[in-house]
Design a protein around this motif. Structure first.
Motif, mmCIF file in Angstrom:
data_model
loop_
_atom_site.group_PDB
_atom_site.id
_atom_site.type_symbol
_atom_site.label_atom_id
_atom_site.label_comp_id
_atom_site.label_asym_id
_atom_site.label_seq_id
_atom_site.Cartn_x
_atom_site.Cartn_y
_atom_site.Cartn_z
ATOM 1 N N GLU A 255 0.819 -1.214 0.000
ATOM 2 C CA GLU A 255 0.000 0.000 0.000
ATOM 3 C C GLU A 255 0.852 1.264 0.000
ATOM 4 O O GLU A 255 0.352 2.354 -0.265
ATOM 5 C CB GLU A 255 -0.981 0.004 1.183
ATOM 6 C CG GLU A 255 -0.357 0.143 2.545
ATOM 7 C CD GLU A 255 0.120 -1.172 3.155
ATOM 8 O OE1 GLU A 255 0.414 -1.160 4.366
ATOM 9 O OE2 GLU A 255 0.208 -2.197 2.444
ATOM 10 N N HIS A 256 2.142 1.124 0.274
ATOM 11 C CA HIS A 256 3.066 2.262 0.298
ATOM 12 C C HIS A 256 3.830 2.441 -1.012
ATOM 13 O O HIS A 256 4.568 3.406 -1.157
ATOM 14 C CB HIS A 256 4.107 2.063 1.413
ATOM 15 C CG HIS A 256 3.525 1.954 2.777
ATOM 16 N ND1 HIS A 256 3.298 3.042 3.577
ATOM 17 C CD2 HIS A 256 3.115 0.865 3.485
ATOM 18 C CE1 HIS A 256 2.773 2.645 4.722
ATOM 19 N NE2 HIS A 256 2.653 1.320 4.695
ATOM 20 N N VAL A 257 3.663 1.514 -1.949
ATOM 21 C CA VAL A 257 4.528 1.416 -3.119
ATOM 22 C C VAL A 257 3.847 1.971 -4.370
ATOM 23 O O VAL A 257 2.686 1.668 -4.639
ATOM 24 C CB VAL A 257 4.925 -0.062 -3.331
ATOM 25 C CG1 VAL A 257 5.753 -0.237 -4.575
ATOM 26 C CG2 VAL A 257 5.652 -0.597 -2.117
ATOM 27 N N HIS B 17 1.948 9.873 0.408
ATOM 28 C CA HIS B 17 3.280 9.286 0.404
ATOM 29 C C HIS B 17 4.067 9.825 1.595
ATOM 30 O O HIS B 17 3.981 11.012 1.859
ATOM 31 C CB HIS B 17 3.966 9.637 -0.908
ATOM 32 C CG HIS B 17 5.308 8.994 -1.074
ATOM 33 N ND1 HIS B 17 5.676 7.851 -0.450
ATOM 34 C CD2 HIS B 17 6.386 9.349 -1.798
ATOM 35 C CE1 HIS B 17 6.901 7.525 -0.786
ATOM 36 N NE2 HIS B 17 7.354 8.423 -1.601
ATOM 37 N N PRO B 18 4.744 9.012 2.370
ATOM 38 C CA PRO B 18 5.106 7.614 2.159
ATOM 39 C C PRO B 18 4.140 6.625 2.822
ATOM 40 O O PRO B 18 4.466 5.456 2.965
ATOM 41 C CB PRO B 18 6.486 7.520 2.814
ATOM 42 C CG PRO B 18 6.360 8.418 4.001
ATOM 43 C CD PRO B 18 5.483 9.567 3.517
ATOM 44 N N ASN B 19 2.998 7.087 3.208
ATOM 45 C CA ASN B 19 2.048 6.218 3.895
ATOM 46 C C ASN B 19 1.180 5.468 2.893
ATOM 47 O O ASN B 19 1.671 4.994 1.893
ATOM 48 C CB ASN B 19 1.249 7.039 4.913
ATOM 49 C CG ASN B 19 2.166 7.613 5.984
ATOM 50 O OD1 ASN B 19 2.959 6.897 6.580
ATOM 51 N ND2 ASN B 19 2.090 8.908 6.199
ATOM 52 N N HIS B 20 -0.089 5.370 3.142
ATOM 53 C CA HIS B 20 -0.976 4.545 2.308
ATOM 54 C C HIS B 20 -1.379 5.302 1.049
ATOM 55 O O HIS B 20 -2.313 6.096 1.059
ATOM 56 C CB HIS B 20 -2.215 4.138 3.103
ATOM 57 C CG HIS B 20 -1.887 3.272 4.268
ATOM 58 N ND1 HIS B 20 -2.830 2.522 4.910
ATOM 59 C CD2 HIS B 20 -0.717 3.008 4.908
ATOM 60 C CE1 HIS B 20 -2.275 1.845 5.888
ATOM 61 N NE2 HIS B 20 -0.983 2.134 5.915
ATOM 62 N N ILE B 21 -0.686 5.030 -0.040
ATOM 63 C CA ILE B 21 -0.967 5.732 -1.294
ATOM 64 C C ILE B 21 -1.896 4.934 -2.194
ATOM 65 O O ILE B 21 -2.290 5.414 -3.252
ATOM 66 C CB ILE B 21 0.329 6.102 -2.048
ATOM 67 C CG1 ILE B 21 1.141 4.859 -2.399
ATOM 68 C CG2 ILE B 21 1.143 7.104 -1.241
ATOM 69 C CD1 ILE B 21 2.330 5.134 -3.313
ATOM 70 N N ARG B 22 -2.240 3.704 -1.787
ATOM 71 C CA ARG B 22 -3.191 2.919 -2.572
ATOM 72 C C ARG B 22 -3.993 2.021 -1.655
ATOM 73 O O ARG B 22 -3.527 1.629 -0.594
ATOM 74 C CB ARG B 22 -2.523 2.117 -3.668
ATOM 75 C CG ARG B 22 -1.708 0.947 -3.225
ATOM 76 C CD ARG B 22 -1.074 0.180 -4.385
ATOM 77 N NE ARG B 22 -0.238 1.034 -5.189
ATOM 78 C CZ ARG B 22 -0.536 1.447 -6.425
ATOM 79 N NH1 ARG B 22 -1.627 1.062 -7.020
ATOM 80 N NH2 ARG B 22 0.284 2.229 -7.088
#
Length: 187
Positions: A47-49, A93-98
């Motif tokens: 979820e961070h990528v 970003h850098p947390n939950h981006i998706r």
């Protein structure tokens, strides 16, 4: 972060594995040889990528034939519940981006050539804990001492101690899970 990595490393080391490595890397590429790992853990990573498929391919590259993979991401029900009131940075970003819908998370290892051995969702307790955490507006490091969060933890423990507690927990985990977990195998 490095502190949590060290905690996890120290815990796993108590299990006396034959070999253990902990890396902080963006996985482009992983600094590991092809077909060199028998167990790969990527929990709460994708979820961070920005390009999770690339990371998944790297994880598959380093696995030996028959390697087992433990993969997890937050469940969309929990993420979508928190979206209206979580700190904005939680979804930046850098947390939950998706947010991974369940079928999209299933496809991630399958499309990379793995077979899914087991799937599950769980974590109702944590979904509610995070909702209450956002209400408390306290620092995460101090959260365990906040009266609301401490009360929720005690209530949950009391529920689990009842005869019907485990059955109720399982039902709640299915309705509002915090995470989805996959165990997969490299063919």
């Amino acid at each position: 972060d490095e502190y949590r990595l060290r905690q996890g490393f120290d815990h796993v080391a108590t299990l006396n594995p034959r070999s253990l490595a902990a890396l902080i890397t963006d996985s482009s590429p992983l600094p590991l040889a092809d077909a060199s790992m028998s167990r790969i853990i990527a929990t709460e990573v994708f979820e961070h990528v920005v390009v999770p498929e690339r990371v998944m391919r790297e994880l598959v590259r380093v696995g030996i034939p028959g390697a087992l993979y433990l993969l997890s991401v937050p469940d969309p029900s929990s993420e979508n519940l928190q979206r209206p009131f979580a700190a904005p940075a939680y979804f930046e970003h850098p947390n939950h981006i998706r947010i991974f819908e369940r079928d999209a998370f299933d496809r991630l290892p399958i499309d990379a050539g793995l077979e899914i051995v087991h799937k599950k969702v769980d974590g109702f307790f944590l979904t509610m804990w995070w909702c209450l955490f956002w209400a408390c507006q306290c620092d995460l490091k101090e959260a365990g001492r906040h009266p609301l969060l401490a009360s929720w933890t005690r209530t949950w423990e009391m529920l689990l101690a009842t005869e019907r507690g485990p059955v109720i927990k399982e039902a709640l985990d299915q309705v509002l899970p915090k995470r989805q977990t996959i165990i997969a195998r490299k063919r």
